[in-house]
Scaffold this motif. Structure first.
Motif, short mmCIF file in Angstrom:
data_model
loop_
_atom_site.label_atom_id
_atom_site.label_comp_id
_atom_site.label_asym_id
_atom_site.label_seq_id
_atom_site.Cartn_x
_atom_site.Cartn_y
_atom_site.Cartn_z
N ASP A 9 0.81 -1.22 0.00
CA ASP A 9 0.00 0.00 0.00
C ASP A 9 0.84 1.27 0.00
O ASP A 9 0.31 2.36 0.16
CB ASP A 9 -0.97 0.07 1.21
CG ASP A 9 -2.01 -1.02 1.12
OD1 ASP A 9 -2.62 -1.15 0.05
OD2 ASP A 9 -2.22 -1.72 2.12
N PRO B 14 17.94 16.12 -6.64
CA PRO B 14 17.22 15.36 -5.62
C PRO B 14 16.04 14.62 -6.22
O PRO B 14 15.38 15.13 -7.12
CB PRO B 14 16.72 16.45 -4.66
CG PRO B 14 17.62 17.62 -4.90
CD PRO B 14 17.98 17.56 -6.34
N SER B 15 15.81 13.42 -5.76
CA SER B 15 14.68 12.64 -6.24
C SER B 15 14.17 11.79 -5.10
O SER B 15 14.56 12.01 -3.95
CB SER B 15 15.12 11.78 -7.43
OG SER B 15 14.00 11.16 -7.99
N PHE B 16 13.34 10.84 -5.39
CA PHE B 16 12.81 9.99 -4.33
C PHE B 16 12.82 8.53 -4.73
O PHE B 16 12.30 8.16 -5.78
CB PHE B 16 11.37 10.40 -3.99
CG PHE B 16 10.68 9.43 -3.07
CD1 PHE B 16 11.01 9.39 -1.72
CD2 PHE B 16 9.73 8.54 -3.54
CE1 PHE B 16 10.41 8.48 -0.86
CE2 PHE B 16 9.12 7.62 -2.69
CZ PHE B 16 9.45 7.60 -1.35
N GLU C 160 18.30 7.34 0.69
CA GLU C 160 18.09 8.68 1.21
C GLU C 160 19.43 9.22 1.70
O GLU C 160 20.09 8.55 2.50
CB GLU C 160 17.07 8.68 2.35
CG GLU C 160 16.65 10.09 2.71
CD GLU C 160 15.33 10.15 3.49
OE1 GLU C 160 14.88 9.10 3.99
OE2 GLU C 160 14.77 11.25 3.60
N PRO C 161 19.87 10.39 1.24
CA PRO C 161 19.27 11.18 0.18
C PRO C 161 19.26 10.43 -1.15
O PRO C 161 20.17 9.64 -1.42
CB PRO C 161 20.20 12.39 0.08
CG PRO C 161 21.03 12.39 1.32
CD PRO C 161 21.11 10.98 1.77
N GLY D 202 14.95 19.46 -6.08
CA GLY D 202 14.07 18.30 -5.93
C GLY D 202 12.65 18.51 -6.37
O GLY D 202 11.82 17.60 -6.27
N THR E 299 7.37 14.05 -6.52
CA THR E 299 7.69 12.67 -6.11
C THR E 299 6.65 12.19 -5.10
O THR E 299 6.03 13.00 -4.40
CB THR E 299 9.10 12.60 -5.51
OG1 THR E 299 9.21 13.57 -4.48
CG2 THR E 299 10.15 12.88 -6.57
N PRO E 300 6.44 10.85 -5.01
CA PRO E 300 5.34 10.33 -4.19
C PRO E 300 5.44 10.72 -2.72
O PRO E 300 4.43 10.73 -2.01
CB PRO E 300 5.45 8.82 -4.35
CG PRO E 300 6.41 8.57 -5.43
CD PRO E 300 7.18 9.81 -5.70
N ASN E 301 6.63 11.05 -2.24
CA ASN E 301 6.77 11.38 -0.82
C ASN E 301 6.36 12.82 -0.52
O ASN E 301 6.19 13.18 0.63
CB ASN E 301 8.23 11.17 -0.37
CG ASN E 301 9.21 11.98 -1.19
OD1 ASN E 301 9.01 12.20 -2.39
ND2 ASN E 301 10.26 12.46 -0.56
N THR F 178 -3.90 4.74 3.36
CA THR F 178 -3.97 3.37 2.84
C THR F 178 -5.40 2.99 2.48
O THR F 178 -5.66 2.39 1.45
CB THR F 178 -3.42 2.40 3.89
OG1 THR F 178 -2.11 2.83 4.23
CG2 THR F 178 -3.36 0.99 3.37
N GLU G 210 -4.22 9.97 -0.49
CA GLU G 210 -3.30 8.83 -0.54
C GLU G 210 -1.90 9.22 -0.11
O GLU G 210 -1.20 8.44 0.52
CB GLU G 210 -3.18 8.33 -1.99
CG GLU G 210 -4.14 7.27 -2.37
CD GLU G 210 -3.91 6.84 -3.81
OE1 GLU G 210 -2.75 6.85 -4.26
OE2 GLU G 210 -4.90 6.50 -4.47
N ASP H 202 15.93 11.67 7.11
CA ASP H 202 15.03 12.53 6.32
C ASP H 202 15.48 13.98 6.40
O ASP H 202 15.40 14.73 5.43
CB ASP H 202 13.59 12.40 6.82
CG ASP H 202 13.06 10.97 6.74
OD1 ASP H 202 13.48 10.24 5.82
OD2 ASP H 202 12.25 10.59 7.60
N GLU I 38 18.61 14.56 4.30
CA GLU I 38 18.28 14.78 2.89
C GLU I 38 17.80 16.21 2.66
O GLU I 38 18.16 16.84 1.67
CB GLU I 38 17.20 13.80 2.42
CG GLU I 38 16.85 14.00 0.96
CD GLU I 38 15.87 12.96 0.43
OE1 GLU I 38 16.21 12.26 -0.53
OE2 GLU I 38 14.74 12.85 0.98
#
Lengths: 340, 809
Positions: free
Chosen positions: A149, A248-250, A255-256, B29, B169-171, B349, B369, B467, B470
C-alpha cells in the motif's frame, strides 16, 4: 687452333645474346660445351698438336670455356628475370574485388554496452552479483522500504506470479540478497546487471528491459563517494568531457536520493531535440542506502553507510549508438543487429 | 502538478526568469518537467461590450456588431457567431492583434461591409476544449456582464501567465498545492513566505445543534471538520477564480464547487460540499459501508460498496465515498440553499485501497493517498468560508464542528551535525545546518552537540534523522557536495566463472557467424502446440503471469528455442531469409512452495546460408553447420561433445536430430525442426536449432590446458577410402579404424563422403586421412602396411566394408 677457339668464343657469345629462352640457352650450352659440343670436338683434336703447344692451347680452351659458361650464366639470369617480370605482370589481380567473407556474427548491442558498464565497475573494484528474475515481494519491495500500500508501488507497474511472487521490477532486490549473503561483512561492492519487468508497453516502455544495479557498503561511504564513482563512470562511458549533475529525487530505499544527468551526448549541452533543449540527459537514479534497508538486511546503520544506484541499459545503449526506438532491441531484426 | 506563476507570486516574491526559477527548483528536488506560456503568441485583445447588432445587408448568416471599448467610438465588427447579444461582454481582437498560433488580425471587408477586428472564441485564444462552456462551444467567448470593458483581456484570462509543470515525487504530497510549492520556492530562494490564516465574517448564529459528525472508525478518519453555509446562491464563479482553476488544470463548474477546488489547489486540502437539505437528519456519520450498499457517485455510476470502504453517510445511507468521490444525491445544484462543507483527514492506505478497488482516482484521492496535513483541515474550511463571503455567494454559519480523534503531537527529531557530514561527505557546522532547515520552516533548537528539530505537520515525509539529512543536502545543493572515491580496503573486481564463460561462449559463437538476439521472457502458451509438444511434456509446465499484457505474453518461457525460431520467422517475413542466431538466457519452471527454478540456457537456430561470396560457396546452415559450431565451442572450452541420434522428439526431424552429451552428461538437443512444426509456423525451407543447459556446460568446462611435446620423428600419412553400407554411421567406422590402428595410429580424420555412380547402390564411400607416428623412431613402411592391413580386415569384418583406394599422401 687458338684462333679457332677464340673465334668460337665470339660466335657463342653472339648466339647467346640472341637466345630468348632458357631452352635456347641450354641448346647453346650443349652445342659448345656438351659432350659432343664444339669445344670438346676441338679439344679432342689437341692430340695432333705438337706437345709444346698443348699447354698453351689447353689454357686458351679453358679460358674460352669459362667465357662461354659465364656468358651462359649471365644470360640465364637475365632471361629468368625477364620471365619472372612477365609472370608478375601477368599475375596482377583486381585488387578491388571484396575480400573473403568470414561472416562473423554480431553481439546484441545491449550485451556490448552491458559489458562495457561491467568493465568500468570491475575496474573500480566492484564484483558482479546476480539474483532471480522471478522474485519474492519481500525482496522486490518490502526489504527495500516499500511496504504494501505504499504509494511508491505505483511508480512501477508490476507483473504478478502469485500473491507474494512478482517479476522483479528492478534489479534492486539483488542489493538485499547481496546484503543477506554478506551477513554483515564489509566492504560490499557489487553491481548486478539483469532483466527486469514492468507492466507497460508503448513507444517508450518495454515490458522487459535491463538494468544494472550497484551497491557499496563500508564504514565511511559518503554521498560524495557516490558522486565520485558515478562521475568516473560517466566519464568512462561517455567521454571525459561529459559533465554530470545530481538532482534530488525519491526512491524509498535510498536517502538522500538523486538522479544523475549527464551533459547531452548529442549536442554537448547546448540543447537539442534529444535532450528536449535542456542540455541534460537523465541516465540513472541513485542515493545513500536508507538506514532502514541496511537494518532490515542485518547491517547496523550507525556503523556502516552505503550507496546504491540503478541504471537502464537500454537508455544508455540508445544514447551511445543513437538508437531512437526502444522496440528495436527486442524485435531482433537482423538488419538492425548486423550494425553492431 | 500545474503551477501558475501569477498565483505563486501571491505567496512569494519571484524576480528571476521562469527558466532560471525552474532550474533552481529542479536542482532542489521539485522537478519542473515543462514550462508553458499559454498566451505567448497573443497580443492586442481587449474586453468590449456589444452595444448594437444590425443585420448584414448582403448576408443572412452575418451580423454587424458595434463593440464599445470603454472609450471613443464603438468599433464595427462583422461576425457569424450565433451567440452575440447586445449588452454582452466579449473579447475583441483589434486590428494588428495576433491570436493563438500567431494568426494576425487585419481590417477586412465581408460582403462589402468593413470589419475592424474579430470577436474571439475560446479556441482562438488557445484554450483546451475541456474548459469551454457548452453554450459557447460554437460561438464566441462571453465574459460575465460586470467585467470592465476596454481593458487588456490577456491578464484577465490568464494569458499573461507562465505555467510550470511539476513532477512531484510520491513522498511530497505536501507539494500538491500552491502553498506547498510556495514554501519550497521561498526556501530555495531564501525569501519570506507570504501567507496569513484566513479571517471569516460569520453570521451571529452558530453551528451548534444544526449538525453533528460521528466518526465510527477513528483509525480511518482522524479528523472531520464540518461548516455550514446558508443563503447560498449557486451560479458561475468569478472570472479570476475560473482563471486560476484553469491554470491549475481544473474545469470551473459552479461557484460552490469551484471554491472547494480552489482551496484544494491552494492549500492541498480536499473539500467536499453537500447539499445540507438533502442530508437526512442533517448529520454526518463516517463509517465503513455495509455489505450490499451502493452509491451513485457524482459521475452517475452506481458503485458497489464493500465493508472495507470508508463512506460518509447521513442518518440513512452513504452519501459519499470518503476521500474519493461524492454522491449524486447530495450534490450541490442550482437549487441548493444550504451547504455542509467537509474538510477531513482520511487514512491514506484506506483511500488508496478504495480508489484502486473502484478504479476511481480523483484529485482528492491522490492527495489523501499521499497524506495531507491534518492540522490544515480547520484553516482550509475557514478559507472556503472566506472565499464564499468574498464572492458573495452565501453566508457563513458561525463556528465549525471539529471531530478530531486522531490528534498527534508534532514530530521531534534529534539531528547530529556530525552524522550529517558523515553521510554526505561535507563539513557543515551546526549553525549552517540549523539555518538551512529553518528556511524550510523546521523549528531547530540546539541541545549540546545535537539539534532538536520540530517537524511541521504538513511534512509527513519526515520522521527520522536521515530525512532531515536529505533536506539539508538538497537545500545546500547536491552539486556543491564534492565527488570523492571511496577509501578503505581495496576490493578485486572479477567476473564470476559463469559470467566469464558466458562471455567467452558468446565470443566463440559470434566468431562462428551466429548473431546474438534477446527475446522476451514471456511467451504465448500456444507455442507449445505449434512445437507439437505432447500434453504431458514437461516443457508445458510454465509459470503463468496473473496479469499479463496479453495472451501473447502470458507465460514464462520454458525453453528458448521457440523465441529464436520466432526471430527467424519475423526476419523471414521481412525477406531476411538467411541467418543464424543464438541467445543465452533464463528459462523458468514452476516449483511448489518456492520461487520457480531459473536455468540459464544456450540456444541457437538458423536457416538458409551464411558467409560465401564471389570466391567461396558459403555455408549451408544445416545440421552439420550447427554441429560444427558446437564442436568448435566444445573444443574451445575444454570439452568434447558426442551426438546420439534421437528419432522421437515431436518438435524435431526424426532422422536429423541428436542429443548432445559430454561424457555421460546429457546437455541438450540439436537438430532440424520437424516439417510439421515448420508448417505450423508457416516457415518454408529448413530450420536447424539447438538448445543446451548452460549451467551444466559451466560445471563441466575446463580451463586447464596441457602441453604435449612435438613429435621428433616424421609421421607417415595414408588416405583410406572405405565403402560401407549407407546406414553404417561414420563414427562407427572411425572407431573401428582407431581400435584396429593401435597406438601408432596418431589421428584419423574424415575428409570425404561419396555416394553415386562410382559406388554401388545402398553403399557410400568414406575417405579418411590416417596419420601414424611413433615417439621414439621413424616408422618403417612395413610397420604401417601391417597396421593398414589390420584396419582393412577389421573394417571388412565389422562393417562389411570394402577398401576402394589406399594411397600414400
Amino acid at each position: 687452333m687458338e684462333q679457332k677457339l677464340l673465334q668460337m668464343a665470339e660466335e657463342a657469345k653472339k648466339v647467346l645474346e640472341e637466345a630468348k629462352s632458357l631452352e635456347e640457352i641450354n641448346e647453346v650450352r650443349i652445342r659448345y660445351l656438351g659432350k659432343k659440343g664444339e669445344l670438346t670436338r676441338i679439344l679432342r683434336g689437341m692430340g695432333a698438336l705438337p706437345p709444346d703447344r698443348r699447354p698453351r692451347v689447353g689454357q686458351v680452351a679453358n679460358e674460352v670455356r669459362e667465357v662461354i659458361e659465364a656468358t651462359i650464366a649471365a644470360r640465364t639470369a637475365a632471361v629468368k628475370e625477364r620471365i619472372k617480370q612477365a609472370r608478375l605482370l601477368a599475375e596482377k589481380i583486381d585488387l578491388t574485388l571484396p575480400g573473403t567473407n568470414f561472416s562473423l556474427g554480431h553481439f546484441h548491442p545491449l550485451t556490448l554496452v552491458q559489458r562495457q558498464i561491467e568493465d568500468i565497475f570491475l575496474g573500480l573494484g566492484f564484483e558482479i552479483a546476480e539474483g532471480p528474475e522471478v522474485e519474492l515481494d519481500y525482496y522486490n519491495f518490502e526489504a527495500l522500504n516499500i511496504p504494501k500500500d505504499h504509494p511508491a508501488r505505483d511508480m512501477q507497474d508490476t507483473f504478478f506470479i502469485g500473491e507474494e511472487v512478482v517479476l522483479r521490477t528492478h534489479t534492486s532486490p539483488v542489493q538485499v540478497r547481496t546484503m543477506e549473503r554478506m551477513a554483515g561483512r564489509i566492504p560490499v561492492k557489487v553491481i548486478a546487471p539483469g532483466k527486469v519487468y514492468r507492466r507497460d508497453d508503448d513507444a517508450t516502455h518495454s515490458p522487459m528491459f535491463h538494468q544494472v544495479e550497484g551497491l557499496a557498503i563500508d564504514t565511511r561511504i559518503t554521498f560524495g563517494d557516490l558522486k565520485g564513482v558515478l562521475q568516473t563512470f560517466a566519464a568512462e562511458m561517455f567521454g571525459t568531457s561529459t559533465r554530470t549533475r545530481f538532482r534530488p529525487s525519491f526512491f524509498p530505499f535510498t536517502e538522500p536520493s538523486a538522479e544523475m544527468d549527464i551533459s547531452c551526448v548529442m549536442c554537448g549541452g547546448r540543447g537539442c531535440r534529444v535532450c528536449s533543449y535542456s542540455g541534460w540527459l537523465e541516465i540513472l537514479g541513485c542515493g545513500s542506502v536508507h538506514p532502514q534497508v541496511l537494518e532490515m538486511s542485518g547491517y547496523n546503520s550507525e556503523e556502516v553507510t552505503g550507496f546504491a544506484f540503478g541504471m537502464g541499459i537500454e537508455r544508455i545503449t540508445m544514447l551511445k549508438y543513437g538508437i531512437d526506438d526502444l522496440r528495436l532491441f527486442f524485435d531482433n531484426d537482423l538488419r538492425f543487429l548486423e550494425q553492431f | 502538478m500545474r503551477v501558475s506563476l501569477k498565483w505563486l507570486r501571491e505567496f512569494v516574491e519571484i524576480d528571476l526568469p521562469p527558466e532560471e526559477l525552474a532550474e533552481q527548483m529542479t536542482l532542489a528536488g521539485l522537478a519542473v518537467e515543462a514550462i508553458h506560456y499559454p498566451g505567448k503568441d497573443i497580443q492586442k485583445i481587449y474586453t468590449g461590450r456589444i452595444v448594437k447588432i444590425e443585420p448584414h445587408p448582403n448576408a443572412d448568416k452575418l451580423v454587424i456588431c458595434r463593440v464599445f471599448l470603454g472609450a471613443g467610438e464603438p468599433v464595427q465588427i462583422v461576425t457569424g457567431a450565433p451567440n452575440v447579444e447586445e449588452g454582452r461582454v466579449i473579447v475583441l481582437a483589434v486590428e494588428g492583434a495576433r491570436l493563438t498560433g500567431g494568426l494576425p488580425i487585419k481590417k477586412a471587408k465581408f460582403r462589402g461591409v468593413e470589419s475592424r477586428g474579430m470577436l474571439c472564441s475560446w479556441q482562438e485564444l488557445g484554450f483546451d476544449p475541456k474548459y469551454i462552456p457548452a453554450d459557447q462551444a460554437h460561438g464566441i467567448m462571453v465574459l460575465p456582464p460586470d467585467t470592465p470593458v476596454g481593458t487588456d483581456a490577456k491578464p484577465l484570462l490568464g494569458l499573461d501567465d507562465v505555467i510550470l509543470e511539476l513532477e512531484i515525487t510520491p513522498n511530497r504530497g505536501d507539494c500538491l498545492s500552491m502553498l506547498g510549492v510556495a514554501r519550497e520556492v521561498a526556501a530555495i530562494l531564501n525569501r519570506p513566505l507570504r501567507y496569513d490564516p484566513p479571517q471569516v465574517a460569520e453570521l451571529a448564529r452558530g453551528i451548534e445543534g444544526r449538525t453533528r459528525v460521528d466518526i465510527l472508525h477513528p483509525e480511518l478518519c482522524s479528523r472531520y471538520v464540518a461548516r455550514l453555509f446558508t443563503n447560498v446562491r449557486v451560479g458561475p464563479s468569478p472570472l479570476w477564480m475560473q482563471e486560476r482553476l484553469r491554470a491549475a488544470g481544473v474545469r470551473p463548474i459552479s461557484n460552490i464547487v469551484d471554491i472547494t477546488n480552489y482551496v484544494m489547489m491552494e492549500l492541498g486540502q480536499p473539500l467536499h460540499a453537500f447539499d445540507y437539505d438533502r442530508l437526512r437528519e442533517g448529520r454526518i456519520i463516517v463509517r465503513t459501508a455495509k455489505a450490499g450498499e451502493t452509491l451513485v457517485s457524482l459521475d452517475g455510476v452506481t458503485r458497489e460498496l464493500t465493508d472495507e470502504m470508508l463512506v460518509i453517510a447521513d442518518a440513512a445511507a452513504p452519501v459519499a465515498i470518503a476521500g474519493v468521490m461524492g454522491g449524486l444525491e447530495t450534490e450541490v445544484t442550482e437549487k441548493t440553499v444550504n451547504v455542509l462543507l467537509e474538510s477531513a483527514h482520511f487514512n491514506p492506505t484506506s483511500i488508496r485501497r478504495t480508489s484502486k478497488a473502484l478504479g476511481l482516482r480523483s484529485e482528492a484521492s491522490v492527495r489523501f493517498e499521499k497524506g495531507i496535513d491534518r492540522e490544515g483541515c480547520l484553516p482550509a474550511a475557514a478559507r472556503a468560508a472566506q472565499l464564499l463571503r468574498q464572492i458573495q455567494a452565501g453566508d457563513v454559519v458561525a463556528g465549525a464542528v471539529d471531530n478530531y480523534p486522531g490528534r498527534r503531537a508534532p514530530e521531534k527529531i534529534v539531528l547530529r551535525p556530525a552524522r550529517v557530514n558523515h553521510v554526505l561527505g561535507t563539513a557543515l557546522t551546526g549553525e549552517e545546518i540549523s539555518r538551512t532547515l529553518s528556511r524550510l520552516h523546521f523549528e531547530v533548537n540546539e541541545a549540546g552537540e545535537e539539534l532538536l528539530v520540530n517537524v511541521p505537520g504538513y511534512r509527513n515525509d519526515v520522521h527520522q534523522e536521515i530525512d532531515l539529512i536529505e533536506e539539508v543536502a538538497r537545500l545546500y545543493g547536491y552539486n556543491r557536495i564534492p565527488g570523492t572515491l571511496p577509501c578503505g580496503v581495496s576490493t578485486l573486481g572479477v567476473r564470476t566463472r559463469e559470467r566469464a564463460l558466458a562471455d567467452q561462449v558468446k565470443e566463440i559463437l559470434v566468431g562462428c557467424g551466429l548473431t546474438e538476439v534477446v527475446t522476451f521472457s514471456f511467451v504465448n502458451p500456444a507455442v507449445f502446440d505449434r512445437f507439437n509438444l505432447p500434453a504431458q511434456s514437461s516443457l508445458r509446465e510454465a509459470v503463468k503471469l496473473q496479469n499479463p499484457l496479453s495472451e501473447e505474453h502470458s507465460v514464462l518461457r520454458t525453453w528458448l528455442l521457440p523465441g529464436l525460431v520466432e526471430v527467424l520467422r519475423r526476419n523471414f517475413h521481412r525477406r531476411v531469409t538467411n541467418g543464424a542466431v543464438f541467445e543465452l538466457g533464463r528459462v523458468f519452471s514452476p516449483r511448489s512452495r518456492a520461487l520457480p527454478e531459473e536455468r540459464l540456457m544456450l540456444a541457437a537456430a538458423g536457416t538458409g546460408k551464411i558467409a560465401g561470396g564471389w570466391n567461396a560457396r558459403g555455408l549451408t546452415v544445416d545440421y552439420y553447420f550447427l554441429k560444427g559450431v558446437f564442436e568448435t565451442l566444445a573444443a574451445r572450452i575444454g570439452l568434447h561433445f558426442s551426438f546420439a541420434p534421437v528419432n522421437n522428439h515431436p518438435s524435431f526431424h526424426p532422422g536429423r536430430t541428436a542429443r548432445i552429451f559430454s561424457g555421460e552428461e546429457e546437455l541438450g538437443i540439436l537438430g532440424e525442426l520437424h516439417p510439421d512444426v515448420l508448417e505450423n509456423l508457416e516457415l518454408t525451407g529448413r530450420v536447424v536449432a539447438c538448445e543446451m543447459d548452460f549451467a551444466k556446460i559451466t560445471a563441466l568446462a575446463r580451463e586447464r590446458r596441457q602441453h604435449t611435446p612435438l613429435p621428433r620423428f616424421p609421421a607417415v600419412e595414408r588416405d583410406l577410402a572405405v565403402v560401407v553400407p549407407r546406414d553404417v554411421p561414420a563414427q562407427a567406422v572411425e572407431e573401428i579404424i582407431k581400435r584396429a590402428g593401435g597406438p601408432l595410429l596418431h589421428s584419423v580424420s574424415l575428409f570425404d563422403v561419396y555416394e553415386g555412380e562410382q559406388v554401388k547402390k545402398g553403399f557410400r564411400s568414406l575417405a579418411f586421412a590416417l596419420k601414424f607416428l611413433a615417439a621414439d623412431r621413424t616408422l618403417t613402411v612395413e610397420e604401417v602396411a601391417s597396421r593398414i592391413e589390420n584396419i582393412t580386415a577389421e573394417l571388412a569384418q565389422k562393417a562389411g566394408a570394402e577398401i576402394r583406394a589406399e594411397k600414400m599422401s
